[in-house]
Design a protein around this motif. Structure first.
Motif, mmCIF file in Angstrom:
data_model
loop_
_atom_site.group_PDB
_atom_site.id
_atom_site.type_symbol
_atom_site.label_atom_id
_atom_site.label_comp_id
_atom_site.label_asym_id
_atom_site.label_seq_id
_atom_site.Cartn_x
_atom_site.Cartn_y
_atom_site.Cartn_z
ATOM 1 N N SER A 1 -10.123 -3.837 -8.741
ATOM 2 C CA SER A 1 -11.180 -3.685 -7.752
ATOM 3 C C SER A 1 -10.679 -2.859 -6.585
ATOM 4 O O SER A 1 -9.543 -3.036 -6.135
ATOM 5 C CB SER A 1 -11.618 -5.077 -7.262
ATOM 6 N N GLU A 2 -11.524 -1.981 -6.088
ATOM 7 C CA GLU A 2 -11.130 -1.209 -4.906
ATOM 8 C C GLU A 2 -11.000 -2.095 -3.680
ATOM 9 O O GLU A 2 -10.219 -1.802 -2.772
ATOM 10 C CB GLU A 2 -12.162 -0.103 -4.645
ATOM 11 N N GLN A 3 -11.734 -3.201 -3.631
ATOM 12 C CA GLN A 3 -11.614 -4.120 -2.501
ATOM 13 C C GLN A 3 -10.323 -4.936 -2.564
ATOM 14 O O GLN A 3 -9.839 -5.421 -1.555
ATOM 15 C CB GLN A 3 -12.810 -5.079 -2.450
ATOM 16 N N GLY A 4 -9.767 -5.087 -3.744
ATOM 17 C CA GLY A 4 -8.483 -5.780 -3.874
ATOM 18 C C GLY A 4 -8.577 -7.282 -3.882
ATOM 19 O O GLY A 4 -7.545 -7.962 -3.777
ATOM 20 N N ASN B 1 -13.422 -13.908 2.382
ATOM 21 C CA ASN B 1 -14.221 -14.867 3.123
ATOM 22 C C ASN B 1 -15.083 -14.093 4.113
ATOM 23 O O ASN B 1 -14.572 -13.459 5.034
ATOM 24 C CB ASN B 1 -13.304 -15.850 3.865
ATOM 25 N N LYS B 2 -16.381 -14.125 3.924
ATOM 26 C CA LYS B 2 -17.277 -13.300 4.740
ATOM 27 C C LYS B 2 -17.318 -13.751 6.192
ATOM 28 O O LYS B 2 -17.716 -12.990 7.075
ATOM 29 C CB LYS B 2 -18.697 -13.335 4.148
ATOM 30 N N LYS C 1 -11.064 -12.453 5.966
ATOM 31 C CA LYS C 1 -9.754 -12.484 5.341
ATOM 32 C C LYS C 1 -9.863 -12.607 3.820
ATOM 33 O O LYS C 1 -10.771 -13.247 3.298
ATOM 34 C CB LYS C 1 -8.925 -13.649 5.887
ATOM 35 N N LYS C 2 -8.897 -11.993 3.144
ATOM 36 C CA LYS C 2 -8.855 -12.082 1.697
ATOM 37 C C LYS C 2 -8.512 -13.509 1.271
ATOM 38 O O LYS C 2 -7.674 -14.167 1.883
ATOM 39 C CB LYS C 2 -7.812 -11.109 1.147
ATOM 40 N N ILE C 3 -9.190 -13.985 0.245
ATOM 41 C CA ILE C 3 -8.892 -15.312 -0.309
ATOM 42 C C ILE C 3 -7.735 -15.147 -1.281
ATOM 43 O O ILE C 3 -7.841 -14.437 -2.282
ATOM 44 C CB ILE C 3 -10.120 -15.899 -1.024
ATOM 45 N N SER C 4 -6.621 -15.782 -0.996
ATOM 46 C CA SER C 4 -5.432 -15.607 -1.824
ATOM 47 C C SER C 4 -5.585 -16.284 -3.177
ATOM 48 O O SER C 4 -5.212 -15.714 -4.199
ATOM 49 C CB SER C 4 -4.204 -16.162 -1.096
#
Length: 906
Positions: free
Chosen positions: A262-265, A269-270, A274-277
């Motif tokens: 995914s380009e978003q990686g 969390n909207k 922050k990215k959800i690990s």
């Protein structure tokens, strides 16, 4: 090997035979079998054999081992991936946007995986490309969707089929160009039926997967590359959603990993951005599905992946990741994207009767416990749990167990007394699962771990602060933002060392007989738990060496990076062990006078002093700013003064200043130092200029290179130069291996803040734009400084560039005998294990990543084909670790505070 022609295959086979491997190693699955039987030694044989006939293959293998996390993590995961049949390693779904924008990077990653003997199954789509073609053909793309599914009429299907075959061929040819054999499998694998012919027309859903073409490709040494198109039983081609295709393949293949590039990686969390690990679906599925921000595509993705994982073995997991971070996601505990797994439901206990099987509990607590007294210690610990509050966490199979002792009256700190986990538990991320629960239930927690624990870096990631007592033990904590509370905890640890261990060393709770003979610290007085601590009962496995990131905790929690205070004093395995005898023994704020504060370095130091809990800035001298109010310092109002040497002598005689910091240009500060010397007061003086760096009566203040004990005792400290700090860090680990009669060459480039505030061509942005200015190409003061401190001749060639702050070094080092990049990187990891402000990375560090940071990054480790020359890169912020941060380190050490107090984490 699948990607190397016959001579190379014979070379690898001979190497394997010499290694006394079984005859099974002669198949095309050689690397997999080798790794499963003897990972490290045989990989070395394998890399050597490849290097004799195929240098690029050898380079790829070494690169993957030396650039991903720690060697132990890579070998653990490689062994896990190699423990299943070839086709069960991974299914990787590649979207059209990835093929369009990241094709070359993707194929490089696939090449490295393949050279390690791994055969991912690639399934791809081509959505964005199809949109473009249809728009060009006059199709109204926007209105051809229903419920997230593209309505595919005959014309669209014809365009899509041709496009998918072209994209498939492009991917295969790019892999082949990298010497990776790939096989396009465009039919015969996916049987489909119409999803809803009336509604979606030629759109299908997979009903059956024929694994034989995939298995045949892998057995022949090819990566299978499959487009997301299915066929009905009567041969009609249907368009199938690529995510659905990947899921159907995974259900049939049962792989360890399903990867969605995914380009978003990852998933985000909207609310926090922050990215959800990681998501443990068994425990957290309902939680996420009930969140207001989980909707539309995110909600559908979590729902579909949960349904998929229920059909797969519990060992399987899904990763959503950017292709550039795929290896980090696969081969490190920390990962880089979002990991979804079923996880393990955790059980809890607050009383011994809550454990279903006490004998099983005993056996878990005995894991990795050595010594004749193990049973007696264990009995005492269990008796303690029968009489005191605790909370325990464990999974169904008891792969992991944690026991926490809650805060007692008068204290807010809980202690993690036991934390034991098996190797398979680490690989299935049980450690993260349990710690998420600990942080939810206990907002303030401390624990101790042996410095040689093989999972030490993971504990640093969970902590907000740390302290190493220099005796092999590391104290960790999170949630503590009160300086006195931290100081009490650290004082207790410094005084009693291993006596603070829980289980993450549980025996600490047991031997109360010695507590009556120990003076109580403030923390002990409020926490009877700490009054009973003696020896350590460790349930952590031991490793042969400390890991590379010892001392580099990661900022977590709710406090901002800027406002968080950090108290980390670290030890290391290098020849110059850090801890001095006075770390964190001073509880009185120290008074500071700063002489020369107009420059960038002075301003940077003022910012650090402003947030330091134990530094009290009293005087700031600047001739140009005299009479003006000091900005950026909130503890008190300070007016700039124009202090003369005579003023300073009188002030020094009064004894009101604990530390004088000279932030003056070169050649200016001697009269001020002479004035302090003439006062008769032995107060601390730190000089940021080059005036005393060659004076043997002064201590050279580079804590990571010199003996810290000398800095602790020093009253006259010369702060190293910025260029010189990074160069020494970049060269020091290789000093014993440098070719005699040859010298390292340092090509350095600094931002223009290094030229100071006085206008000159070197800080004129207009002059620097589209330009690079060399200067002082021989005999630069830093050249002499580096050479003097390292004890060898070093050539230094400085330049200035258009960015503001930050330095990049490219260091060419001649070697006495051939060395491998992996071994060189290990030298640096070992040398700087425990150094909070030095980060060893595999790739070349970049200035933009160090600017504004408080340490040094060193990496690159590119070795010439002869093996006798290595190029190392190092970056540093010239105003921070190159000046102000290093000054604060030296102040902390000499004044008796923890070395990294007041220094934000790297």
């Amino acid at each position: 090997m699948h990607c190397i022609r016959a001579p190379a295959v014979r070379a690898v086979t001979q190497a394997a035979t010499r290694s006394k491997c079984s005859s099974r190693l002669l198949s095309r699955s050689t690397p997999r079998a080798i790794v499963a039987s003897s990972q490290h030694a045989v990989l070395r044989h394998y890399a050597t054999a490849l290097g004799q006939t195929h240098p690029s293959a050898r380079s790829a293998v070494i690169n993957i081992l030396s650039n991903i996390g720690s060697k132990r993590e890579v070998e653990q995961y490689l062994a896990q991936f190699s423990s299943v049949s070839s086709q069960q390693f991974a299914v990787i779904k590649v979207g059209g946007a990835i093929l369009r924008d990241h094709l070359n990077n993707l194929c490089e990653v696939l090449r490295r995986l393949n050279y390690m003997g791994l055969y991912p199954i690639i399934v791809h789509g081509a959505g964005p490309q199809l949109n473009k073609l249809l728009e060009a053909a006059g199709v109204d793309v926007e209105n051809r969707w229903e419920g997230g599914i593209r309505i595919t009429d005959g014309k669209t299907l014809g365009v899509a089929r041709k496009l998918f075959l072209e994209e498939n061929l492009k991917l295969v040819e790019t892999l082949e160009a990298l010497d990776v054999r790939a096989r396009p499998i465009t039919s015969g694998v996916l049987t489909a039926q119409y999803l809803d012919k009336e509604k979606y027309e030629f759109v299908g859903k997979i009903t059956e997967v024929n694994k034989k073409p995939i298995e045949a490709a892998i057995n022949d040494g090819f990566l299978p590359v499959i487009p997301s198109m299915g066929e009905t039983v009567d041969g009609q081609v249907l368009n199938v959603n690529a995510d659905m295709t990947a899921g159907a393949l995974a259900e049939a293949i049962q792989p360890l990993k399903i990867v969605y590039l995914s380009e978003q990686g990852g998933l985000f969390n909207k609310e926090t951005g922050k990215k959800i690990s990681a998501i443990n679906l068994d425990e957290e599925y309902d939680y996420y599905m009930n969140q207001s921000w989980v909707k539309y595509g995110t909600r559908l993705k979590i729902k579909e992946l949960n349904e998929l994982l229920v059909k797969l073995p519990r060992s399987s997991s899904v990763a959503i990741i950017h292709p550039d971070n795929l290896e980090k996601e696969l081969f490190t505990h920390k990962g880089a994207g979002t990991l979804l797994r079923r996880g393990d439901k955790l059980h809890t206990a607050i009383a011994m009767s809550d454990f279903p099987d006490i004998q099983r509990l005993r056996s878990v607590l005995k894991r990795n416990r050595e010594g004749a007294d193990a049973e007696a210690v264990l009995d005492r610990f269990l008796r303690q749990l029968e009489t005191r509050p605790f909370k325990a966490y464990w999974d169904e199979r008891m792969e992991a167990l944690a026991v926490v002792l809650p805060p007692v009256q008068g204290s807010s700190l809980a202690q993690l007394a036991t934390y034991t986990i098996t190797k398979s538990g680490w690989l299935t991320n049980l450690a993260d699962n349990i710690f998420q629960n600990l942080k939810r239930d206990f907002p303030k927690l401390f624990w101790t771990v042996k410095q040689d624990d093989e999972n030490l870096t993971w504990f640093f990631d969970q902590a907000e602060g740390s302290l190493n007592n220099g005796k092999g033990d590391v104290l960790f904590w999170y949630g503590i933002d009160n300086a006195e509370e931290v100081r009490a905890l650290m004082t207790e640890f410094s005084l009693h060392g291993r006596k603070m261990h829980g289980d993450v060393n549980l025996e600490s709770q047991l031997a109360a007989q010695q507590s009556a003979h120990q003076a109580q610290t403030p923390l002990q007085a409020s926490n009877p738990m700490l009054q009973q601590q003696t020896r350590a009962f460790s349930t952590f496995p031991r490793a042969s060496q400390a890991l590379s990131q010892l001392g580099r905790p990661k900022a977590t929690g709710s406090l901002s990076h800027q406002s968080r205070r950090h108290y980390a004093t670290a030890s290391t395995t290098n020849p110059n062990p850090p801890l001095g005898s006075r770390n964190n023994t001073n509880s009185r704020p120290s008074t500071i006078a700063l002489i020369g504060a107009r420059g960038y370095t002075g301003q940077a130091l003022i910012e650090l002093l402003n947030t330091h809990p134990n530094m009290d800035l009293r005087h700031v001298s600047s001739r140009e700013l005299a009479g003006k109010k000091l900005q950026g310092y909130d503890k008190r109002e300070i007016i700039y003064e124009n202090l003369t040497p005579e003023d300073i002598r009188r002030m020094a005689e009064k004894g009101d200043i604990d530390c004088w910091v000279m932030a003056l240009p070169n050649g200016v500060c001697r009269p001020y130092v002479d004035a302090i010397d003439g006062s008769g007061k032995d107060t601390l003086v730190i000089d940021l200029s080059a005036d005393y760096r060659f004076d043997s009566s002064w201590t050279y203040g580079l804590p990571e290179i010199v003996e810290r004990s000398s800095i602790v005792k020093a009253k006259r400290i010369s702060n190293p130069g910025c260029y010189a700090t990074a160069a020494q860090v970049g060269i020091a680990p290789l000093l014993p291996f440098i070719a005699p009669e040859q010298q390292p060459v340092v090509f350095g480039v600094s931002g223009y803040s290094g030229a100071g505030t006085k206008p000159s061509p070197k800080n004129d942005v207009a002059n620097l734009t589209n330009n690079l200015i060399p200067y002082s190409l021989t005999d630069h003061v830093h050249e002499r400084e580096i050479s003097r401190q390292l004890g060898i001749e070093v050539a230094f060639i400085p330049h200035v560039a258009v960015w503001f702050q930050g330095i990049h070094h490219t260091i060419n080092i001649p070697l006495a005998s051939p060395m491998a990049a992996r071994d060189i990187r290990n030298l640096y990891q070992d040398r700087y294990a425990g150094e909070s402000l030095i980060k060893t990375i595999g790739e070349s560090p970049q200035v933009k990543n160090i600017s504004g940071k408080h340490g040094v990054e060193v990496g690159g480790f590119a070795v010439h084909s002869s093996g006798k020359r290595v190029v190392v890169n190092a970056t540093i912020d010239n105003l921070l670790k190159g000046a102000a941060t290093q000054c604060l380190q030296n102040m902390n050490l000499s004044l008796g505070y923890a070395e990294f107090e007041g220094i934000p984490k790297m």
